[in-house]
Design an enzyme around this catalytic site. Structure first.
Site, PDB file in Angstrom:
ATOM      1  N   PHE A  77       1.583   4.979   4.746  1.00  0.00           N
ATOM      2  CA  PHE A  77       0.279   4.754   4.760  1.00  0.00           C
ATOM      3  C   PHE A  77      -0.241   4.379   6.078  1.00  0.00           C
ATOM      4  CE2 PHE A  77       2.301   0.657   3.237  1.00  0.00           C
ATOM      5  CZ  PHE A  77       1.984  -0.111   4.154  1.00  0.00           C
ATOM      6  N   THR A 111      -2.046  -8.807  -1.121  1.00  0.00           N
ATOM      7  CA  THR A 111      -2.590  -7.727  -0.501  1.00  0.00           C
ATOM      8  C   THR A 111      -2.965  -6.764  -1.434  1.00  0.00           C
ATOM      9  OG1 THR A 111      -0.434  -7.933   0.759  1.00  0.00           O
ATOM     10  CG2 THR A 111      -1.276  -5.843   0.913  1.00  0.00           C
ATOM     11  N   ARG A 122      -9.745 -11.733  -1.775  1.00  0.00           N
ATOM     12  CA  ARG A 122      -9.585 -10.444  -2.034  1.00  0.00           C
ATOM     13  C   ARG A 122      -9.569 -10.299  -3.673  1.00  0.00           C
ATOM     14  NH1 ARG A 122      -4.097  -9.545   1.398  1.00  0.00           N
ATOM     15  NH2 ARG A 122      -4.818  -8.722   3.480  1.00  0.00           N
ATOM     16  N   ASN A 132      -8.875  -3.938   1.728  1.00  0.00           N
ATOM     17  CA  ASN A 132      -8.738  -5.254   1.154  1.00  0.00           C
ATOM     18  C   ASN A 132      -9.412  -6.155   2.236  1.00  0.00           C
ATOM     19  OD1 ASN A 132      -6.961  -5.302   3.111  1.00  0.00           O
ATOM     20  ND2 ASN A 132      -5.074  -5.772   1.955  1.00  0.00           N
ATOM     21  N   HIS A 135      -7.598  -9.844   7.239  1.00  0.00           N
ATOM     22  CA  HIS A 135      -6.189  -9.943   7.546  1.00  0.00           C
ATOM     23  C   HIS A 135      -5.936 -11.281   7.896  1.00  0.00           C
ATOM     24  CE1 HIS A 135      -2.551  -9.511   9.754  1.00  0.00           C
ATOM     25  NE2 HIS A 135      -2.975 -10.490  10.414  1.00  0.00           N
ATOM     26  N   GLU A 146      -0.520 -12.819  17.577  1.00  0.00           N
ATOM     27  CA  GLU A 146      -2.026 -12.154  17.097  1.00  0.00           C
ATOM     28  C   GLU A 146      -2.857 -12.496  17.842  1.00  0.00           C
ATOM     29  OE1 GLU A 146      -1.801 -12.089  12.911  1.00  0.00           O
ATOM     30  OE2 GLU A 146      -0.108 -10.493  12.932  1.00  0.00           O
TER      31      GLU A 146
END
Ligand code: ADP
Length: 169
Positions: A77, A111, A122, A132, A135, A146
């Protein structure tokens, strides 16, 4: 002279520098922005009591999306995931707090939104893994990595929220 340590009164002000403070990179994905969920999502972390230190609306370039998700490069994906993340603006956030990484993962939920508990972001607001809405960093190390990846120097603001002593003893 100071009283022996064990007899000293505990200071009544909270000293956040004595606690281990984590950082988490939280992002409203393009579907969350398009669906008008930005305020709702920010609000969940704000109400919980975490500290916002970085915030921007941002059109993510392909290279950055690929770097952010580099651990998933071999997944079938992956190309669709990169298309999704770059399909429109995202809202990038840096949050700080004691236990923020683990807590944010719980607030976000599983997830797959159909497996996410009601009450989570979610679980309440999404139906598909590929859409979704949000993050959240999966470890304190990735939180630091990040935030450094998505924010430039000068975009992170250090400040002391007035609520801190009312939030933690
Ligand atoms: P999380 O975002 O919950 O940490 P992962 O790190 O496993 O989950 O995956 C990163 C993101 O990749 C997911 O949030 C989701 O957008 C996407 N993703 C994961 N698995 C799939 C899948 N099977 N099909 C489509 N997209 C997926």
């Amino acid at each position: 002279p100071l009283a022996p340590r064990k007899n000293r009164k505990k200071p009544h002000i909270f000293l956040p520098h004595l606690e281990k403070v984590d950082k988490s990179y939280i992002m409203v994905k393009p579907d969350g922005v398009q669906r008008g969920l930005v305020g709702e999502i920010i609000s969940r972390f704000e109400k919980k009591g975490f500290k916002l230190t970085g915030l921007k609306l941002f059109q993510c370039p392909k290279e950055l999306a690929e770097e952010h998700y580099k651990d998933l490069k071999s997944k079938p994906f992956f190309p669709k995931l990169i298309d999704y993340i770059t399909s429109g603006p995202v809202v990038c956030m840096a949050w700080e707090g004691v236990g923020v990484v683990a807590s944010a993962r719980k607030l976000i939920g599983a997830t797959n939104p159909l497996q996410a508990e009601p009450g989570t972001i979610r679980g309440d607001l999404a139906v598909q893994t590929g859409r979704n809405v949000v993050h959240g960093s999966d470890s304190p190390e990735n939180g630091e990595r990040e935030i450094a990846l998505w924010f430039k120097e000068g975009e992170i603001c250090e400040w002391s929220p007035a609520q801190t002593p009312w939030l933690m003893e």
